[in-house]
Design a protein around this motif. Structure first.
Motif, PDB file in Angstrom:
ATOM      1  N   GLU A 116     -11.775  11.538  72.192  1.00 33.28           N
ATOM      2  CA  GLU A 116     -11.751  10.106  71.617  1.00 33.28           C
ATOM      3  C   GLU A 116     -10.760   9.857  70.530  1.00 33.28           C
ATOM      4  O   GLU A 116     -10.439  10.893  69.571  1.00 33.28           O
ATOM      5  N   LEU A 117      -9.983   8.913  70.318  1.00 35.03           N
ATOM      6  CA  LEU A 117      -8.969   8.698  69.442  1.00 35.03           C
ATOM      7  C   LEU A 117      -9.704   7.548  68.559  1.00 35.03           C
ATOM      8  O   LEU A 117      -9.965   6.441  68.986  1.00 35.03           O
ATOM      9  N   ASN A 118      -9.583   7.852  67.116  1.00 30.55           N
ATOM     10  CA  ASN A 118      -9.948   6.874  66.115  1.00 30.55           C
ATOM     11  C   ASN A 118      -8.821   6.586  65.347  1.00 30.55           C
ATOM     12  O   ASN A 118      -8.109   7.201  64.703  1.00 30.55           O
ATOM     13  N   LEU A 119      -8.319   5.279  65.557  1.00 33.46           N
ATOM     14  CA  LEU A 119      -7.141   4.755  64.959  1.00 33.46           C
ATOM     15  C   LEU A 119      -7.442   3.470  64.088  1.00 33.46           C
ATOM     16  O   LEU A 119      -8.244   2.640  64.171  1.00 33.46           O
ATOM     17  N   TYR A 120      -6.312   3.318  63.126  1.00 33.36           N
ATOM     18  CA  TYR A 120      -6.343   2.042  62.508  1.00 33.36           C
ATOM     19  C   TYR A 120      -5.124   1.261  62.736  1.00 33.36           C
ATOM     20  O   TYR A 120      -3.882   2.053  62.827  1.00 33.36           O
ATOM     21  N   SER A 121      -5.164  -0.173  62.880  1.00 37.00           N
ATOM     22  CA  SER A 121      -3.827  -0.929  63.424  1.00 37.00           C
ATOM     23  C   SER A 121      -3.598  -1.664  62.223  1.00 37.00           C
ATOM     24  O   SER A 121      -4.507  -2.194  61.383  1.00 37.00           O
ATOM     25  N   THR A 122      -2.316  -1.637  62.087  1.00 43.02           N
ATOM     26  CA  THR A 122      -1.869  -2.855  61.160  1.00 43.02           C
ATOM     27  C   THR A 122      -0.462  -3.401  61.886  1.00 43.02           C
ATOM     28  O   THR A 122       0.239  -3.314  62.769  1.00 43.02           O
ATOM     29  N   ILE A 123      -0.377  -4.829  61.360  1.00 39.25           N
ATOM     30  CA  ILE A 123       0.724  -5.787  61.825  1.00 39.25           C
ATOM     31  C   ILE A 123       1.601  -6.235  60.938  1.00 39.25           C
ATOM     32  O   ILE A 123       1.097  -6.526  59.698  1.00 39.25           O
ATOM     33  N   THR A 124       2.974  -5.956  61.245  1.00 36.61           N
ATOM     34  CA  THR A 124       3.931  -6.190  60.406  1.00 36.61           C
ATOM     35  C   THR A 124       4.895  -7.497  60.830  1.00 36.61           C
ATOM     36  O   THR A 124       5.164  -7.276  62.098  1.00 36.61           O
ATOM     37  N   HIS A 125       5.164  -8.378  60.119  1.00 36.66           N
ATOM     38  CA  HIS A 125       6.216  -9.683  60.574  1.00 36.66           C
ATOM     39  C   HIS A 125       7.552  -9.550  59.729  1.00 36.66           C
ATOM     40  O   HIS A 125       7.424  -8.967  58.574  1.00 36.66           O
ATOM     41  N   ALA A 155       3.531   3.087  67.613  1.00 33.15           N
ATOM     42  CA  ALA A 155       4.154   1.846  67.363  1.00 33.15           C
ATOM     43  C   ALA A 155       4.951   1.107  68.370  1.00 33.15           C
ATOM     44  O   ALA A 155       5.601   1.743  69.067  1.00 33.15           O
ATOM     45  N   LEU A 156       4.935  -0.151  68.331  1.00 35.65           N
ATOM     46  CA  LEU A 156       5.588  -1.141  69.074  1.00 35.65           C
ATOM     47  C   LEU A 156       5.879  -2.347  68.708  1.00 35.65           C
ATOM     48  O   LEU A 156       5.458  -2.882  67.598  1.00 35.65           O
ATOM     49  N   VAL A 157       6.738  -2.906  69.394  1.00 39.53           N
ATOM     50  CA  VAL A 157       7.410  -4.306  68.744  1.00 39.53           C
ATOM     51  C   VAL A 157       6.955  -5.291  69.665  1.00 39.53           C
ATOM     52  O   VAL A 157       7.002  -5.032  70.900  1.00 39.53           O
ATOM     53  N   LEU A 158       6.510  -6.529  69.347  1.00 38.32           N
ATOM     54  CA  LEU A 158       5.790  -7.576  70.160  1.00 38.32           C
ATOM     55  C   LEU A 158       6.818  -8.613  69.930  1.00 38.32           C
ATOM     56  O   LEU A 158       7.023  -9.180  68.830  1.00 38.32           O
ATOM     57  N   ASP A 159       6.462  -9.583  70.981  1.00 43.31           N
ATOM     58  CA  ASP A 159       7.063 -11.033  70.730  1.00 43.31           C
ATOM     59  C   ASP A 159       6.019 -11.876  70.523  1.00 43.31           C
ATOM     60  O   ASP A 159       4.880 -11.513  70.360  1.00 43.31           O
ATOM     61  N   ARG A 160       6.339 -13.245  70.427  1.00 44.45           N
ATOM     62  CA  ARG A 160       5.286 -14.234  69.906  1.00 44.45           C
ATOM     63  C   ARG A 160       4.005 -14.255  70.780  1.00 44.45           C
ATOM     64  O   ARG A 160       2.839 -14.221  70.422  1.00 44.45           O
ATOM     65  N   THR A 161       4.276 -13.965  72.160  1.00 44.64           N
ATOM     66  CA  THR A 161       3.105 -14.136  73.192  1.00 44.64           C
ATOM     67  C   THR A 161       2.383 -12.606  73.337  1.00 44.64           C
ATOM     68  O   THR A 161       1.569 -12.420  74.216  1.00 44.64           O
ATOM     69  N   GLY A 162       2.816 -11.654  72.636  1.00 42.66           N
ATOM     70  CA  GLY A 162       1.965 -10.237  72.716  1.00 42.66           C
ATOM     71  C   GLY A 162       2.714  -9.496  73.753  1.00 42.66           C
ATOM     72  O   GLY A 162       2.332  -8.427  74.086  1.00 42.66           O
ATOM     73  N   ASP A 163       3.951  -9.855  74.375  1.00 42.65           N
ATOM     74  CA  ASP A 163       4.736  -8.838  75.407  1.00 42.65           C
ATOM     75  C   ASP A 163       5.207  -7.916  74.364  1.00 42.65           C
ATOM     76  O   ASP A 163       6.009  -8.121  73.505  1.00 42.65           O
ATOM     77  N   GLU A 200       3.518  -3.531  65.397  1.00 43.85           N
ATOM     78  CA  GLU A 200       2.261  -3.287  65.429  1.00 43.85           C
ATOM     79  C   GLU A 200       2.303  -1.423  65.351  1.00 43.85           C
ATOM     80  O   GLU A 200       2.743  -0.851  66.133  1.00 43.85           O
ATOM     81  N   THR A 201       1.774  -0.872  64.351  1.00 39.80           N
ATOM     82  CA  THR A 201       1.526   0.391  64.112  1.00 39.80           C
ATOM     83  C   THR A 201       0.042   1.039  64.120  1.00 39.80           C
ATOM     84  O   THR A 201      -0.819   0.225  63.625  1.00 39.80           O
ATOM     85  N   PHE A 202      -0.104   2.054  64.681  1.00 34.85           N
ATOM     86  CA  PHE A 202      -1.441   2.590  64.695  1.00 34.85           C
ATOM     87  C   PHE A 202      -1.428   3.816  64.012  1.00 34.85           C
ATOM     88  O   PHE A 202      -0.322   4.777  63.950  1.00 34.85           O
ATOM     89  N   VAL A 203      -2.374   4.325  63.010  1.00 36.05           N
ATOM     90  CA  VAL A 203      -2.300   5.455  62.316  1.00 36.05           C
ATOM     91  C   VAL A 203      -3.712   6.105  62.532  1.00 36.05           C
ATOM     92  O   VAL A 203      -4.607   5.521  62.776  1.00 36.05           O
ATOM     93  N   PRO A 204      -3.770   7.415  62.600  1.00 38.10           N
ATOM     94  CA  PRO A 204      -5.121   8.216  62.748  1.00 38.10           C
ATOM     95  C   PRO A 204      -6.036   8.085  61.727  1.00 38.10           C
ATOM     96  O   PRO A 204      -5.839   7.994  60.649  1.00 38.10           O
ATOM     97  N   ALA A 205      -7.185   7.754  62.199  1.00 32.56           N
ATOM     98  CA  ALA A 205      -8.524   7.581  61.127  1.00 32.56           C
ATOM     99  C   ALA A 205      -9.126   8.839  60.942  1.00 32.56           C
ATOM    100  O   ALA A 205     -10.095   8.851  59.941  1.00 32.56           O
ATOM    101  N   ASP A 206      -8.709  10.254  61.509  1.00 30.26           N
ATOM    102  CA  ASP A 206      -9.329  11.380  61.261  1.00 30.26           C
ATOM    103  C   ASP A 206      -8.518  12.373  61.602  1.00 30.26           C
ATOM    104  O   ASP A 206      -7.333  12.216  62.217  1.00 30.26           O
ATOM    105  N   ALA A 207      -8.786  13.679  61.175  1.00 30.46           N
ATOM    106  CA  ALA A 207      -8.164  14.800  61.438  1.00 30.46           C
ATOM    107  C   ALA A 207      -7.825  15.126  63.182  1.00 30.46           C
ATOM    108  O   ALA A 207      -6.450  15.443  63.509  1.00 30.46           O
TER     109      ALA A 207
END
Length: 259
Positions: free
Chosen positions: A217-226, A108-116, A241-248
């Motif tokens: 291989e890592l299979n992930l799902y991404s979501t964005i929260t504002h 999980a990471l916090v981004l500013d407007r420009t994606g930094d 932006e948070t990532f969660v695993p898509a498989d075991a």
């Protein structure tokens, strides 16, 4: 060569056009006559501070640009702009840290407007294992990191899908904010995207990311929260932006990397 700053009327007209609103439609929403709004846009009438803020609210103008509008009209900015490490944002920084650590062992990471990247949890570093250290030296920009051929791009198995999503996200943000920095970044990273991968909205509720990794291989799902109801320019421009695993198997690899 000198440039003339835009007038408040020109700025308002620009935002109204950007949001595809007619003068009549906007005037009805705000409760003024179409004639008065027209006069404000052409500079024949001077809008009050309250009217400018009301118009900006109905046009969903970002806080940074609301301050610009107020300054153009001769008013002091309403919204403060703090750095994330300032004392005034201690509580917010604490909440962000708690959210990031609570998401471990997943990235999980916090981004500013420009994606930094401005904050991360411990799971982000293992995700980038094996990359040239230059790519993880601040400031790290997620658009460049993901799309540059020397960055993560060669590892992303669904690169066309992922790049299309990122370009669409950046294109939409550029249009919503009118930020010249984003327009410049968009022009840059378009040159990194694979041919035949135009900006496009994801068809998925959460976006898949299939990433080759030294551990497998890592299979992930991404979501964005504002943030909602932000009172500070900095907060208004942050996203998580948070990532969660898509498989075991991915879950196991991520858990092992942070343990």
């Amino acid at each position: 060569m000198t440039t003339t700053a835009a007038s408040p009327g020109e700025l308002l007209r620009g935002w109204r056009t950007r949001r595809r609103r007619s003068q009549m439609d906007l005037a009805l929403d705000v409760g003024v006559s179409t004639r008065h709004l027209s006069f404000v846009e052409t500079g024949r009438s001077r809008a009050s501070r309250e009217l400018l803020l009301d118009l900006a609210d109905h046009l969903e103008v970002p806080l940074r640009e609301r301050n610009t509008l107020l300054l153009a009209a001769g008013f002091a900015p309403t919204y403060r702009e703090s750095t994330l490490d300032s004392a005034g944002l201690d509580a917010v920084r604490g909440v962000l840290g708690h959210l990031l650590s609570g998401h471990e062992p997943f990235p999980a990471l916090v981004l500013d407007r420009t994606g930094d990247v401005v904050m991360t949890n411990r799971a982000v570093a293992p995700l980038l294992a094996g990359l040239d250290p230059a790519w993880t030296t601040p400031p790290v920009n997620v658009y460049r990191l993901s799309l540059h051929p020397d960055g993560l791009a060669p590892r992303i198995r669904n690169l066309e899908q992922w790049s299309g999503h990122l370009l669409h996200r950046l294109e939409r943000l550029t249009d919503l904010t009118g930020d010249a920095r984003l327009a410049s970044l968009l022009a840059e990273v378009r040159g990194y995207a694979p041919p035949g991968a135009p900006p496009r909205r994801s068809e998925h509720v959460v976006l898949p990311l299939h990433l080759d990794h030294p551990d497998g291989e890592l299979n992930l799902y991404s979501t964005i929260t504002h943030f909602g109801a932000a009172w500070d320019v900095t907060l208004d421009e942050l996203s998580i932006e948070t990532f969660v695993p898509a498989d075991a198997a991915t879950r196991e690899r991520l858990t092992r990397a942070v343990s």
